[in-house]
Scaffold this motif. Structure first.
Motif, PDB file in Angstrom:
ATOM      1  N   ALA A 185       0.837  -1.212   0.000  1.00  0.00           N
ATOM      2  CA  ALA A 185       0.000   0.000   0.000  1.00  0.00           C
ATOM      3  C   ALA A 185       0.867   1.256   0.000  1.00  0.00           C
ATOM      4  O   ALA A 185       0.620   2.202  -0.759  1.00  0.00           O
ATOM      5  N   ALA A 186       1.923   1.251   0.851  1.00  0.00           N
ATOM      6  CA  ALA A 186       2.816   2.409   0.912  1.00  0.00           C
ATOM      7  C   ALA A 186       3.547   2.590  -0.420  1.00  0.00           C
ATOM      8  O   ALA A 186       3.745   3.712  -0.887  1.00  0.00           O
ATOM      9  N   LEU A 187       3.916   1.461  -1.021  1.00  0.00           N
ATOM     10  CA  LEU A 187       4.609   1.507  -2.304  1.00  0.00           C
ATOM     11  C   LEU A 187       3.719   2.145  -3.374  1.00  0.00           C
ATOM     12  O   LEU A 187       4.163   2.990  -4.161  1.00  0.00           O
ATOM     13  N   LYS A 188       2.445   1.769  -3.396  1.00  0.00           N
ATOM     14  CA  LYS A 188       1.512   2.334  -4.380  1.00  0.00           C
ATOM     15  C   LYS A 188       1.303   3.824  -4.162  1.00  0.00           C
ATOM     16  O   LYS A 188       1.189   4.587  -5.117  1.00  0.00           O
ATOM     17  N   ARG A 189       1.272   4.248  -2.908  1.00  0.00           N
ATOM     18  CA  ARG A 189       1.126   5.681  -2.606  1.00  0.00           C
ATOM     19  C   ARG A 189       2.315   6.464  -3.140  1.00  0.00           C
ATOM     20  O   ARG A 189       2.172   7.510  -3.764  1.00  0.00           O
ATOM     21  N   THR A 190       3.503   5.936  -2.854  1.00  0.00           N
ATOM     22  CA  THR A 190       4.728   6.603  -3.303  1.00  0.00           C
ATOM     23  C   THR A 190       4.796   6.642  -4.826  1.00  0.00           C
ATOM     24  O   THR A 190       5.183   7.652  -5.428  1.00  0.00           O
ATOM     25  N   LEU A 191       4.385   5.543  -5.447  1.00  0.00           N
ATOM     26  CA  LEU A 191       4.365   5.455  -6.901  1.00  0.00           C
ATOM     27  C   LEU A 191       3.409   6.483  -7.506  1.00  0.00           C
ATOM     28  O   LEU A 191       3.747   7.184  -8.468  1.00  0.00           O
ATOM     29  N   ALA A 192       2.216   6.576  -6.934  1.00  0.00           N
ATOM     30  CA  ALA A 192       1.214   7.537  -7.434  1.00  0.00           C
ATOM     31  C   ALA A 192       1.775   8.958  -7.383  1.00  0.00           C
ATOM     32  O   ALA A 192       1.621   9.736  -8.330  1.00  0.00           O
ATOM     33  N   LEU A 193       2.438   9.288  -6.285  1.00  0.00           N
ATOM     34  CA  LEU A 193       2.989  10.633  -6.155  1.00  0.00           C
ATOM     35  C   LEU A 193       4.117  10.876  -7.152  1.00  0.00           C
ATOM     36  O   LEU A 193       4.210  11.959  -7.747  1.00  0.00           O
ATOM     37  N   ASN A 194       4.944   9.876  -7.388  1.00  0.00           N
ATOM     38  CA  ASN A 194       6.010  10.068  -8.380  1.00  0.00           C
ATOM     39  C   ASN A 194       5.440  10.278  -9.781  1.00  0.00           C
ATOM     40  O   ASN A 194       5.945  11.118 -10.541  1.00  0.00           O
ATOM     41  N   VAL A 195       4.404   9.539 -10.122  1.00  0.00           N
ATOM     42  CA  VAL A 195       3.758   9.752 -11.423  1.00  0.00           C
ATOM     43  C   VAL A 195       3.214  11.183 -11.501  1.00  0.00           C
ATOM     44  O   VAL A 195       3.408  11.891 -12.488  1.00  0.00           O
ATOM     45  N   TRP A 196       2.578  11.629 -10.441  1.00  0.00           N
ATOM     46  CA  TRP A 196       2.036  12.993 -10.382  1.00  0.00           C
ATOM     47  C   TRP A 196       3.136  14.039 -10.561  1.00  0.00           C
ATOM     48  O   TRP A 196       2.995  14.998 -11.323  1.00  0.00           O
ATOM     49  N   LEU A 197       4.258  13.858  -9.856  1.00  0.00           N
ATOM     50  CA  LEU A 197       5.363  14.824  -9.943  1.00  0.00           C
ATOM     51  C   LEU A 197       5.914  14.886 -11.368  1.00  0.00           C
ATOM     52  O   LEU A 197       6.174  15.978 -11.892  1.00  0.00           O
ATOM     53  N   VAL A 198       6.091  13.739 -11.979  1.00  0.00           N
ATOM     54  CA  VAL A 198       6.645  13.717 -13.337  1.00  0.00           C
ATOM     55  C   VAL A 198       5.660  14.350 -14.326  1.00  0.00           C
ATOM     56  O   VAL A 198       6.038  15.183 -15.148  1.00  0.00           O
ATOM     57  N   VAL A 199       4.400  13.976 -14.225  1.00  0.00           N
ATOM     58  CA  VAL A 199       3.401  14.459 -15.190  1.00  0.00           C
ATOM     59  C   VAL A 199       3.191  15.973 -15.067  1.00  0.00           C
ATOM     60  O   VAL A 199       3.232  16.698 -16.061  1.00  0.00           O
ATOM     61  N   THR A 200       3.000  16.456 -13.842  1.00  0.00           N
ATOM     62  CA  THR A 200       2.654  17.875 -13.680  1.00  0.00           C
ATOM     63  C   THR A 200       3.849  18.803 -13.891  1.00  0.00           C
ATOM     64  O   THR A 200       3.668  19.995 -14.108  1.00  0.00           O
ATOM     65  N   ASN A 201       5.065  18.269 -13.840  1.00  0.00           N
ATOM     66  CA  ASN A 201       6.247  19.121 -14.036  1.00  0.00           C
ATOM     67  C   ASN A 201       6.908  18.930 -15.396  1.00  0.00           C
ATOM     68  O   ASN A 201       7.948  19.537 -15.669  1.00  0.00           O
ATOM     69  N   TRP A 202       6.289  18.116 -16.229  1.00  0.00           N
ATOM     70  CA  TRP A 202       6.908  17.793 -17.510  1.00  0.00           C
ATOM     71  C   TRP A 202       7.026  19.015 -18.422  1.00  0.00           C
ATOM     72  O   TRP A 202       8.065  19.277 -19.032  1.00  0.00           O
ATOM     73  N   MET A 203       5.933  19.774 -18.519  1.00  0.00           N
ATOM     74  CA  MET A 203       5.935  20.973 -19.364  1.00  0.00           C
ATOM     75  C   MET A 203       7.034  21.956 -18.928  1.00  0.00           C
ATOM     76  O   MET A 203       7.783  22.477 -19.759  1.00  0.00           O
TER      77      MET A 203
END
Lengths: 240, 240
Positions: B151-169
């Motif tokens: 569960a903790a791994l999935k939370r951390t993963l979700a946040l990393n995806v968010w960081l990469v996606v929202t900062n890509w531009m």
């Protein structure tokens, strides 16, 4: 310390503490008990101060990311992450308004782009060195058939680590209610937990326990705010 | 379309094309051939327009991230990523100066923080649903002993995806020399390559081939600029 160095150091401190938008060159001069004319003799504008702070920041990060003449250890990887987060903390005003500074100063934009490129190269080298030490291993998904080479995978990985690390402060500032209201280096270093998660699937069995033991010092940011953390700064006081 | 809707839509277009800093409410009024007083009747300030654009953006992204009443397929995951990048593109001025807007408007800051939190919850649910479909699997490193739950791994993963996606531009704008000088949705969507890389180690053998086949439409950003790309926008023209 020369007057020029004092101006630079105090500007950095004031920008970090009070926000660059709220600090004029007159504030810096008054704080240092020098005349605005004396400050102007050294720096013609706030932009010139910001530019020079940036060059110091870049040199510091590139210094941190140097590779030794030997294979890297697990401890080295943690030292890299810890150092880079110390650097980000010491110059934290820069990443809050990075795109504004780059927009305002074409010379800075060009140099920042080159700096990013060099850092990504260095990160790739670090990842490759950790692979040579047997700490990380890259086996493109068997049966994936997409032809992604291990080299391409490492490049993509290096960039994801960079994106997470350099945007971590902004994420905390924009999206997290920090207990007590003031961001500390403890919060900042919770980003190490996020950066480690990207590499975790590639850690080999032989080094998994050592990585996990060192990683336990860097908890998830959600667990901060209650109790004490083992995160301490080794270089946070170091500045210019 | 009401005058109010026309003001909002045209402001968004102008902010995206010319940069929000360079557009005043008078520019928008002149462009729409309405009087400044008429615009003022609907929106008291540019900040009020930005705030309302933000609420539309938030609703769009939350609409994209809805979960269906069935297990997710591999195609669903790609549709999620594609949709979110379309949304980021349609409202791209927002993420260039996000922290400035949040600083300037406490109401926006609070709502954006809540929006991020809801999106992260939704991302976790998507990851869990992909796990239930057997597409992703989370086995904390055997022998790691750090007690990190799946569960903790999935939370951390979700946040990393968010960081990469929202900062890509912002990464592309600050650090990449785009061939031709103008950022396009093709460049934007190369961020999908980065986001997929974070999840790649967790893709199960059974679905690896399907994931790799769909992923091949989203090349590394470094390969852009030469030849044609298969990336096309399905929703880029959709706006408010």
């Amino acid at each position: 310390m020369t007057t020029k160095e004092r101006i630079l150091l105090r500007s950095l401190e004031l920008f970090n503490e009070k926000g660059e938008r709220h600090i004029t060159t007159n504030h810096v001069a008054a704080d240092l008990s020098i005349s605005p004319g004396n400050l102007y003799y050294h720096y013609r504008s706030k932009q010139a101060i910001i530019y020079e702070i940036f060059t110091h920041y870049e040199r510091l990060v590139e210094h941190y990311l140097q590779l030794p003449d030997r294979a890297l250890s697990v401890q080295d990887e943690f030292d890299y992450l810890d150092s880079v987060f110390d650097g980000l903390w010491s110059y934290r005003f820069l990443h809050r308004d990075l795109y504004h500074y780059l927009d305002a100063d074409p010379r800075l934009k060009t140099e920042y782009s080159q700096f990013t490129s060099r850092c990504l190269d260095r990160l790739e080298e670090i990842i490759s060195s950790l692979e040579q030490s047997g700490i990380l291993a890259f086996h493109p998904h068997s049966g994936s058939g997409n032809g992604a080479s291990a080299a391409a995978l490492k490049r993509t990985l290096a960039l994801n680590v960079w994106l997470v690390v350099t945007n971590w402060m902004s994420f905390l500032v924009s999206s997290v209610e920090v207990a007590g209201g003031t961001l500390s280096i403890r919060h900042m270093k919770s980003g190490i937990h996020q950066a480690l998660a990207i590499q975790e699937p590639y850690v080999t069995e032989a080094f998994a326990e050592e990585v996990a033991r060192l990683a336990s010092d860097y908890p998830d940011y959600r667990s901060l705010g209650s109790g004490t953390s083992k995160i301490v700064s080794r270089k946070a006081q170091a500045s210019l």
